[in-house]
Design a protein around this motif. Sequence first.
Motif, PDB file in Angstrom:
ATOM      1  N   VAL A 450       0.846  -1.194   0.000  1.00 51.16           N
ATOM      2  CA  VAL A 450       0.000   0.000   0.000  1.00 51.16           C
ATOM      3  C   VAL A 450       0.879   1.241   0.000  1.00 51.16           C
ATOM      4  N   GLY A 451       0.649   2.111  -0.966  1.00 47.65           N
ATOM      5  CA  GLY A 451       1.394   3.358  -1.026  1.00 47.65           C
ATOM      6  C   GLY A 451       0.592   4.552  -0.568  1.00 47.65           C
ATOM      7  N   SER A 452      -0.742   4.467  -0.657  1.00 51.15           N
ATOM      8  CA  SER A 452      -1.598   5.594  -0.316  1.00 51.15           C
ATOM      9  C   SER A 452      -2.896   5.086   0.298  1.00 51.15           C
ATOM     10  N   PHE A 453      -3.293   5.680   1.410  1.00 53.48           N
ATOM     11  CA  PHE A 453      -4.549   5.293   2.047  1.00 53.48           C
ATOM     12  C   PHE A 453      -5.757   5.762   1.250  1.00 53.48           C
ATOM     13  N   ALA A 454      -5.542   6.669   0.282  1.00 52.38           N
ATOM     14  CA  ALA A 454      -6.657   7.141  -0.544  1.00 52.38           C
ATOM     15  C   ALA A 454      -7.275   5.999  -1.339  1.00 52.38           C
ATOM     16  N   GLN A 455      -6.487   4.936  -1.594  1.00 53.01           N
ATOM     17  CA  GLN A 455      -7.018   3.806  -2.354  1.00 53.01           C
ATOM     18  C   GLN A 455      -8.130   3.081  -1.593  1.00 53.01           C
ATOM     19  N   PHE A 456      -8.237   3.311  -0.292  1.00 48.13           N
ATOM     20  CA  PHE A 456      -9.234   2.632   0.526  1.00 48.13           C
ATOM     21  C   PHE A 456     -10.433   3.522   0.840  1.00 48.13           C
ATOM     22  N   GLU A 457     -10.486   4.684   0.227  1.00 53.68           N
ATOM     23  CA  GLU A 457     -11.599   5.600   0.440  1.00 53.68           C
ATOM     24  C   GLU A 457     -12.356   5.794  -0.863  1.00 53.68           C
ATOM     25  N   PRO A 458     -13.660   6.088  -0.777  1.00 50.25           N
ATOM     26  CA  PRO A 458     -14.423   6.334  -2.012  1.00 50.25           C
ATOM     27  C   PRO A 458     -13.809   7.485  -2.797  1.00 50.25           C
ATOM     28  N   ASP A 644      -0.963  10.205 -24.117  1.00 49.12           N
ATOM     29  CA  ASP A 644      -1.922  11.293 -24.235  1.00 49.12           C
ATOM     30  C   ASP A 644      -2.821  11.413 -23.004  1.00 49.12           C
ATOM     31  N   ALA A 645      -3.360  10.299 -22.526  1.00 51.78           N
ATOM     32  CA  ALA A 645      -4.298  10.364 -21.397  1.00 51.78           C
ATOM     33  C   ALA A 645      -3.612  10.287 -20.047  1.00 51.78           C
ATOM     34  N   GLY A 646      -2.351   9.800 -19.997  1.00 45.40           N
ATOM     35  CA  GLY A 646      -1.673   9.653 -18.717  1.00 45.40           C
ATOM     36  C   GLY A 646      -2.004   8.319 -18.066  1.00 45.40           C
ATOM     37  N   PRO A 647      -1.600   8.103 -16.808  1.00 47.52           N
ATOM     38  CA  PRO A 647      -1.877   6.841 -16.115  1.00 47.52           C
ATOM     39  C   PRO A 647      -3.376   6.663 -15.897  1.00 47.52           C
ATOM     40  N   MET A 648      -3.854   5.449 -16.142  1.00 47.72           N
ATOM     41  CA  MET A 648      -5.288   5.189 -16.028  1.00 47.72           C
ATOM     42  C   MET A 648      -5.623   4.047 -15.070  1.00 47.72           C
ATOM     43  N   GLY A 649      -4.755   3.044 -14.964  1.00 45.44           N
ATOM     44  CA  GLY A 649      -5.097   1.917 -14.122  1.00 45.44           C
ATOM     45  C   GLY A 649      -3.868   1.213 -13.577  1.00 45.44           C
ATOM     46  N   TYR A 650      -4.071   0.453 -12.493  1.00 46.29           N
ATOM     47  CA  TYR A 650      -2.996  -0.322 -11.880  1.00 46.29           C
ATOM     48  C   TYR A 650      -3.550  -1.661 -11.430  1.00 46.29           C
ATOM     49  N   GLN A 651      -2.650  -2.616 -11.230  1.00 45.61           N
ATOM     50  CA  GLN A 651      -3.061  -3.939 -10.797  1.00 45.61           C
ATOM     51  C   GLN A 651      -2.670  -4.178  -9.339  1.00 45.61           C
ATOM     52  N   CYS A 652      -3.426  -5.031  -8.690  1.00 41.91           N
ATOM     53  CA  CYS A 652      -3.047  -5.544  -7.370  1.00 41.91           C
ATOM     54  C   CYS A 652      -2.868  -7.051  -7.506  1.00 41.91           C
ATOM     55  N   GLU A 653      -2.612  -7.729  -6.425  1.00 44.63           N
ATOM     56  CA  GLU A 653      -2.340  -9.172  -6.516  1.00 44.63           C
ATOM     57  C   GLU A 653      -3.563  -9.974  -6.958  1.00 44.63           C
ATOM     58  N   GLY A 714     -18.428  -6.249  -8.134  1.00 50.10           N
ATOM     59  CA  GLY A 714     -18.040  -6.670  -6.797  1.00 50.10           C
ATOM     60  C   GLY A 714     -16.830  -5.947  -6.254  1.00 50.10           C
ATOM     61  N   ASP A 715     -16.582  -6.178  -4.968  1.00 45.86           N
ATOM     62  CA  ASP A 715     -15.443  -5.568  -4.293  1.00 45.86           C
ATOM     63  C   ASP A 715     -14.199  -6.420  -4.492  1.00 45.86           C
ATOM     64  N   CYS A 716     -13.057  -5.761  -4.612  1.00 44.57           N
ATOM     65  CA  CYS A 716     -11.801  -6.487  -4.766  1.00 44.57           C
ATOM     66  C   CYS A 716     -11.355  -7.027  -3.404  1.00 44.57           C
ATOM     67  N   PRO A 717     -10.867  -8.261  -3.340  1.00 48.62           N
ATOM     68  CA  PRO A 717     -10.405  -8.814  -2.058  1.00 48.62           C
ATOM     69  C   PRO A 717      -9.281  -8.003  -1.413  1.00 48.62           C
ATOM     70  N   CYS A 718      -8.585  -7.160  -2.196  1.00 50.82           N
ATOM     71  CA  CYS A 718      -7.492  -6.379  -1.612  1.00 50.82           C
ATOM     72  C   CYS A 718      -8.014  -5.270  -0.709  1.00 50.82           C
ATOM     73  N   GLY A 719      -9.314  -4.961  -0.802  1.00 56.94           N
ATOM     74  CA  GLY A 719      -9.906  -3.939   0.054  1.00 56.94           C
ATOM     75  C   GLY A 719      -9.901  -2.544  -0.526  1.00 56.94           C
ATOM     76  N   ARG A 720      -9.262  -2.352  -1.670  1.00 54.70           N
ATOM     77  CA  ARG A 720      -9.214  -1.018  -2.272  1.00 54.70           C
ATOM     78  C   ARG A 720     -10.579  -0.648  -2.845  1.00 54.70           C
ATOM     79  N   ARG A 721     -10.902   0.659  -2.750  1.00 56.63           N
ATOM     80  CA  ARG A 721     -12.184   1.142  -3.232  1.00 56.63           C
ATOM     81  C   ARG A 721     -12.116   1.651  -4.670  1.00 56.63           C
TER      82      ARG A 721
END
Length: 843
Positions: A450-458, A644-653, A714-721
């Motif tokens: 986890v690099g940022s707690f913002a990933q766990f907030e709406p 052109d659009a910049g970063p759009m998505g990332y993967q978790c485990e 559905g929700d991701c098992p990693c807990g990220r929002r």
Amino acid sequence: MSPAHNADTPHFWFGEWLSDAGLHDALAALPLHLDRVLARPFPLDALLGACDALAHEIAAGGAGCDALLRQARLALAEDEAREMMQALAAPLRRDVLEEKLRSELGSVRPGVLERRYPGRQYEAWQPLGSVVHVMPSNVLTVGALGLVESLLGGNLNVVKVGARDTAFTAIFAGLLAERAVGAGLAEYMAVVHVPSQDQDTLARLFAQADVISAWGGEAAITAVRRLAPANARVLAWGHKVSFAYLAEDCLDDAGVLEAIARDICRLDQQACSSPQTLLVEAEGERLDTIAEGLAQALARISPTLPRREPDMAEQAEITTVVSVTEAEQALGLTRVIADAAGQWRLLLDQRPGLRPSPLYRTLWIKPVQRAAIGAVLRPMRPWLQTCGLAATRASFPALARQLLAAGVTRITRPGEMIDSYTGAPHDGVYALQHLTRRVSVDGPGSLADVGSFAQFEPAPMLAPAPGTPILTKAGFQALGQDDTAPTGLLVRSGGSSGQVAYSRFRWPDYARQMLETSHGLVAAGLDPAADRVMNLFAAGYLYGSFISFWTILENLGVEQLPMAMVQEYELIADQIIEHRVNVLLGMTPHLLGLFVAQGERLKAAGCIDKVFYGGEALSSAQRAFLTQDCGVPLVRSVAYGSNDAGPMGYQCEHCEGSVHHLFSGLQHLEIVALEEDAPVADTQIGRLLLSSRARSSPRIERYEIGDTGRWVAGDCPCGRRDPRFELTGRLGDVFKAGSPLLNYGRFVQLLDAGFGYAGPLQVHVDSAGATTLVRLWVDASLAAPAADVAEYLMTHYEELGVARHYALPTQVRIETRAEEEFLRVKASGKLRHVIDHRAASDH
């Protein structure tokens, strides 16, 4: 908001207008309100949006701001009121407020707990809590801007203005709340009209304060400290003294005197940064000559700038000071040079020292010796602010050092003393750091990815305005044609159509996007504290991938080997083994080419633990080649993004194949139907439209990036929002196939130019192990040998030439098919141009 503001309901109390009796009752409920509101995440995005909307309305003279203008007219003349309103608009703009956040707190989202890479700890700026502001009555905008400043820190605010003050600040708070409907911003703002003599009410307010921010003179600040509880911090913003300084090497510069004259006249010295004394490295007759030159400059400049008349008390002070100075002329100590119409006056005093002025274009002129600067300024050290320093290159650095050591907090050019710049410190401090606290968190080992707690907030909902049209590729390029737009980085984008395209990023936007991508790479499995990474992305030729990941890895503090996308696979393997590199970052086809050429050797060395690929998805066969044949334990997307659009998505485990989490802090994603501008139902495949949250120039809304995808339920098992989506391929005739982007139309052009072929053409993309196959279906009218046609395409199609140059595992095959074998759209019978079998095999 109910009831409406009027003389009987002067207090704006967290969204309601209250009477004096209502305020008395509401104070009893303040502790519960504080506890309830401060426990929530602060709606910073809503605040920035509301301020920006209000700024544009004020600048345009919108009817919604008429109430503010009416209040300004109660205290100022018509021209002054309108001028003040325009001055208020500029610091409320979103870009200005974001720059202030970056300058003072280092981030446009300072309240988010973010990792201190390569360590495991997190830090953020958090609000101090409840702030009570004691505002002055002489500057209308101080209350409004002080409120916004404290809100930027996430604080809950009660602004105390005088009982006889206008309702300017209260109405401003109400307008701000109206422009953030639904965000709860009103619950952080109260403005009360309470006389300083009402000690009981003030005491009740102060009792609930974590901080009391007070403006005023020494007597006013002392009174606040006396009434403040022991647990409340008092921030004092008192009166300051500023001066101009004329060094010996600038005594003959008439332009400097003109500039000082402007500083005297602008705002009639009402700003803390206005000069009250001019210190000159001269004495005797030379000082007289300087004074006379300045008088001549004032005579020219004063009539050209609006003048504010002093009130009776202020005029009395001016008269007294001038009379005493005139009386001392008989002693040969002083001299008064005054305008015949009483618009300005210079008070020449041969005795050294710094003296406050009675203002309204009244200036002391005094001699100074450079060696005595510290002694002259020391008595005024607590009150010193700005020095307008006139000196040449030879003397400026040493003089600046002496002045700063003596207590000056700000040095400017003469003529610009009341000017400032976005993000400038005030009175020697960053105000936002005085209204926030720095916090740290050291969590359990389960937070290692986890690099940022913002990933766990709406994610904040900042959807495009209804009716915003879809932005096409051509429309995006038109946005970038304005070379006057503020920018910092220009990179090459696209090229699949045969025409090179470019994308621009402002440096602050770029920095924010790279930081978010750093967090995404950690979520994908990179360990900043232990990994050793080789950067194999493409460098040079204005490509953006290598420098982007250079920045990302620098953010992470991880060891980086900047190899870039070179074609010498044996050299790459040599360096991997010699330096025990365990992580590779690069373009999919180049990584595959490396493992085709050196995979057995790298597997035998046993050092590669992780491969992060970008630019093109891996087919299931290619993934199996890396994990099973080459023994790489972890293979994952480095990020989903584009130049052109910049970063759009990332993967978790838990993200398999082409599934990614959205970078919610950077992008708003819509998935619309393939044939119409309407949201897809559930998890149907549609077109991806991106609206950037972190792109100030050019603004990007509803950009059709050319990819298709679907939402993952559905929700991701990693807990990220951060919501998840799955990429399902390219849209239209542009596609990726183990090389830079390819275009169906370009194949048509080359077959026509080289062989005169005008028959049907269909592109089939597939994979065989690590190799990407581009199979071109043609009919029998193409008479040339298939091998010759394939060789011609590899030679004449530049992007395919790149694949050959780097020995990428990409093959072109020509296959002759009967008419009935070509795949067509069932509804229309039209020929399908590109069929990607890799995507079909993975879903």
